[in-house]
Write a protein that holds these residues in place. Structure first.
Motif, PDB file in Angstrom:
ATOM      1  N   ASP A 110     -16.027 -64.332 -18.329  1.00  0.00           N
ATOM      2  CA  ASP A 110     -14.729 -64.000 -17.749  1.00  0.00           C
ATOM      3  C   ASP A 110     -13.689 -65.054 -18.130  1.00  0.00           C
ATOM      4  O   ASP A 110     -13.703 -66.184 -17.623  1.00  0.00           O
ATOM      5  CB  ASP A 110     -14.861 -63.922 -16.226  1.00  0.00           C
ATOM      6  CG  ASP A 110     -13.626 -63.302 -15.572  1.00  0.00           C
ATOM      7  OD1 ASP A 110     -12.540 -63.387 -16.167  1.00  0.00           O
ATOM      8  OD2 ASP A 110     -13.778 -62.735 -14.485  1.00  0.00           O
ATOM      9  N   ILE A 111     -12.750 -64.711 -19.022  1.00  0.00           N
ATOM     10  CA  ILE A 111     -11.720 -65.656 -19.461  1.00  0.00           C
ATOM     11  C   ILE A 111     -10.728 -65.955 -18.346  1.00  0.00           C
ATOM     12  O   ILE A 111     -10.250 -67.075 -18.190  1.00  0.00           O
ATOM     13  CB  ILE A 111     -10.976 -65.087 -20.694  1.00  0.00           C
ATOM     14  CG1 ILE A 111     -11.951 -64.945 -21.864  1.00  0.00           C
ATOM     15  CG2 ILE A 111      -9.804 -65.975 -21.086  1.00  0.00           C
ATOM     16  CD1 ILE A 111     -11.345 -64.309 -23.087  1.00  0.00           C
ATOM     17  N   GLY A 112     -10.412 -64.946 -17.518  1.00  0.00           N
ATOM     18  CA  GLY A 112      -9.467 -65.141 -16.419  1.00  0.00           C
ATOM     19  C   GLY A 112      -9.951 -66.189 -15.436  1.00  0.00           C
ATOM     20  O   GLY A 112      -9.171 -67.022 -14.956  1.00  0.00           O
ATOM     21  N   MET A 113     -11.258 -66.195 -15.138  1.00  0.00           N
ATOM     22  CA  MET A 113     -11.805 -67.168 -14.208  1.00  0.00           C
ATOM     23  C   MET A 113     -11.695 -68.584 -14.754  1.00  0.00           C
ATOM     24  O   MET A 113     -11.310 -69.516 -14.042  1.00  0.00           O
ATOM     25  CB  MET A 113     -13.264 -66.834 -13.908  1.00  0.00           C
ATOM     26  CG  MET A 113     -13.925 -67.698 -12.853  1.00  0.00           C
ATOM     27  SD  MET A 113     -14.642 -69.202 -13.534  1.00  0.00           S
ATOM     28  CE  MET A 113     -15.981 -68.516 -14.501  1.00  0.00           C
ATOM     29  N   SER A 114     -12.024 -68.780 -16.045  1.00  0.00           N
ATOM     30  CA  SER A 114     -11.943 -70.123 -16.631  1.00  0.00           C
ATOM     31  C   SER A 114     -10.498 -70.606 -16.667  1.00  0.00           C
ATOM     32  O   SER A 114     -10.220 -71.793 -16.442  1.00  0.00           O
ATOM     33  CB  SER A 114     -12.531 -70.125 -18.039  1.00  0.00           C
ATOM     34  OG  SER A 114     -11.797 -69.265 -18.875  1.00  0.00           O
ATOM     35  N   THR A 115      -9.543 -69.700 -16.929  1.00  0.00           N
ATOM     36  CA  THR A 115      -8.136 -70.085 -16.908  1.00  0.00           C
ATOM     37  C   THR A 115      -7.701 -70.481 -15.506  1.00  0.00           C
ATOM     38  O   THR A 115      -6.940 -71.441 -15.319  1.00  0.00           O
ATOM     39  CB  THR A 115      -7.261 -68.922 -17.403  1.00  0.00           C
ATOM     40  OG1 THR A 115      -7.751 -68.449 -18.651  1.00  0.00           O
ATOM     41  CG2 THR A 115      -5.822 -69.361 -17.569  1.00  0.00           C
ATOM     42  N   ALA A 116      -8.196 -69.752 -14.491  1.00  0.00           N
ATOM     43  CA  ALA A 116      -7.846 -70.069 -13.103  1.00  0.00           C
ATOM     44  C   ALA A 116      -8.354 -71.452 -12.708  1.00  0.00           C
ATOM     45  O   ALA A 116      -7.634 -72.228 -12.066  1.00  0.00           O
ATOM     46  CB  ALA A 116      -8.421 -69.006 -12.174  1.00  0.00           C
ATOM     47  N   VAL A 117      -9.570 -71.788 -13.114  1.00  0.00           N
ATOM     48  CA  VAL A 117     -10.124 -73.110 -12.779  1.00  0.00           C
ATOM     49  C   VAL A 117      -9.353 -74.211 -13.512  1.00  0.00           C
ATOM     50  O   VAL A 117      -9.073 -75.278 -12.951  1.00  0.00           O
ATOM     51  CB  VAL A 117     -11.620 -73.167 -13.125  1.00  0.00           C
ATOM     52  CG1 VAL A 117     -12.175 -74.560 -12.860  1.00  0.00           C
ATOM     53  CG2 VAL A 117     -12.377 -72.149 -12.309  1.00  0.00           C
ATOM     54  N   GLY A 118      -8.979 -73.940 -14.774  1.00  0.00           N
ATOM     55  CA  GLY A 118      -8.183 -74.919 -15.509  1.00  0.00           C
ATOM     56  C   GLY A 118      -6.833 -75.158 -14.849  1.00  0.00           C
ATOM     57  O   GLY A 118      -6.368 -76.303 -14.757  1.00  0.00           O
ATOM     58  N   LEU A 119      -6.193 -74.074 -14.385  1.00  0.00           N
ATOM     59  CA  LEU A 119      -4.907 -74.216 -13.686  1.00  0.00           C
ATOM     60  C   LEU A 119      -5.089 -74.971 -12.371  1.00  0.00           C
ATOM     61  O   LEU A 119      -4.268 -75.822 -12.009  1.00  0.00           O
ATOM     62  CB  LEU A 119      -4.309 -72.833 -13.428  1.00  0.00           C
ATOM     63  CG  LEU A 119      -2.966 -72.794 -12.694  1.00  0.00           C
ATOM     64  CD1 LEU A 119      -1.906 -73.578 -13.458  1.00  0.00           C
ATOM     65  CD2 LEU A 119      -2.524 -71.347 -12.485  1.00  0.00           C
ATOM     66  N   TYR A 120      -6.174 -74.668 -11.669  1.00  0.00           N
ATOM     67  CA  TYR A 120      -6.492 -75.358 -10.412  1.00  0.00           C
ATOM     68  C   TYR A 120      -6.664 -76.860 -10.648  1.00  0.00           C
ATOM     69  O   TYR A 120      -6.123 -77.691  -9.906  1.00  0.00           O
ATOM     70  CB  TYR A 120      -7.768 -74.736  -9.841  1.00  0.00           C
ATOM     71  CG  TYR A 120      -8.469 -75.531  -8.774  1.00  0.00           C
ATOM     72  CD1 TYR A 120      -7.927 -75.671  -7.505  1.00  0.00           C
ATOM     73  CD2 TYR A 120      -9.699 -76.137  -9.047  1.00  0.00           C
ATOM     74  CE1 TYR A 120      -8.590 -76.381  -6.533  1.00  0.00           C
ATOM     75  CE2 TYR A 120     -10.364 -76.853  -8.081  1.00  0.00           C
ATOM     76  CZ  TYR A 120      -9.812 -76.976  -6.822  1.00  0.00           C
ATOM     77  OH  TYR A 120     -10.471 -77.693  -5.866  1.00  0.00           O
TER      78      TYR A 120
END
Length: 323
Positions: free
Chosen positions: A287-297
């Motif tokens: 899931d690319i969206g999840m990894s982007t969310a964690v990076g933003l977090y």
């Protein structure tokens, strides 16, 4: 009457803008060589750091390759919930913060000590010590992982051979979780201390030697000169590096925590950090969206840490703060 009032203000505003552009253009022409030297670095930051920030929109989408970035469905904060509500969220967050706090504290103290010692040795041997300290910094984590394996391998590792000389049974280090916080800290210190030491050493050699000459005439010992001159004058540099380090306290070095423990599942409780957790989740879920969310977090929390640290420093000494 209203026009008579507004017109002079408008003309004044245009004149102010014209003066601002003229002043900035004059400043640019005066420092054109410096701006030209900075151009490659600015372009690098723009292309590889700022332009990819448009991809942050993926943190709020259920990304599908057939629909593309803008065509994928908006899902709000669902991607953030995946990480924050998982059973491992507390464990990886705790490991990330505690390891980074340990790295910052131990590396700062060790690098300062070595920088002071480098300043005390003769110039003839400084280059030798600098090279020996700086060499591990250029090694990749893959190479360092094999060096670590050479020490910790159960059958042929140097450490177990040494333990055998004292009649101790060999240890399966890649299954002994309790030992790994120390191993991770030691490996990170060995690889990174050279760079930190050279930064502080550069700060020390920039100190005016007249301070030391005056202290010698007053009969001050070397330790007294270090505590009374070197450390206080290095304090602005130490604080700035600390603030920058605090900004990355929510980010872990993926190579250190993935390659050095050899991705051993026995060590996940003490070596798993946010970055390795996301990588393994991506391998399973994709899931690319999840990894982007964690990076933003990670970025947002790190930014808050920097602002907080700067406010605290500014409260005690505004000259040592970043702004």
């Amino acid at each position: 009457m209203d026009k008579a009032v507004i017109r002079p203000q408008t003309m004044g505003s245009k004149a102010a803008k014209k003066n601002w552009f003229a002043r900035e253009w004059k400043h640019f022409k005066k420092n054109s060589e410096l701006f030209l030297l900075a151009l490659p670095g600015v372009l690098h930051k723009l292309i590889f750091l700022y332009l990819p920030m448009f991809g942050l929109v993926l943190a709020f989408k259920r990304f599908r390759f057939d629909k593309g970035i803008w065509g994928s469905d908006w899902i709000g904060f669902k991607n953030f919930e995946f990480f924050l509500t998982s059973d491992n969220a507390f464990r990886v967050t705790r490991n990330t913060i505690l390891y980074n706090c340990g790295f910052i504290l131990i590396t700062t103290v060790s690098a300062l000590t070595l920088a002071v010692l480098l300043n005390e040795v003769g110039k003839r041997w400084v280059k030798v010590y600098q090279t020996a300290l700086f060499l591990p910094y250029f090694l990749s984590w893959v190479v360092v992982s094999y060096i670590t394996l050479g020490f910790l391998d159960h059958s042929n590792g140097y450490l177990n051979h040494i333990l055998a000389l004292f009649g101790t049974e060999p240890v399966k280090w890649y299954e002994a979780a309790k030992a790994w916080p120390t191993i991770i800290v030691v490996v990170n210190l060995w690889k990174g201390i050279g760079f930190a030491t050279l930064v502080y050493y550069a700060g020390i050699i920039g100190i005016d030697q007249e301070y030391y000459e005056a202290a010698k005439m007053d009969g001050a010992s070397r330790i007294r000169m270090v505590t009374g001159i070197t450390i206080p004058l290095l304090m602005p540099l130490i604080i700035i590096l600390l603030i920058i380090s605090i900004g990355g306290i929510f980010r872990a070095d993926f190579g250190l925590f993935y390659f050095i423990p050899n991705d051993s599942s026995f060590l996940y409780p003490v070596t798993d950090v946010i970055d390795t957790y996301v990588y393994r989740s991506l391998k399973v879920v994709g899931d690319i969206g999840m990894s982007t969310a964690v990076g933003l977090y990670q970025s947002v929390v790190g930014f808050i840490f920097v602002l907080t640290a700067n406010v605290i420093v500014k409260k005690f000494n505004s000259e040592n703060s970043l702004w």
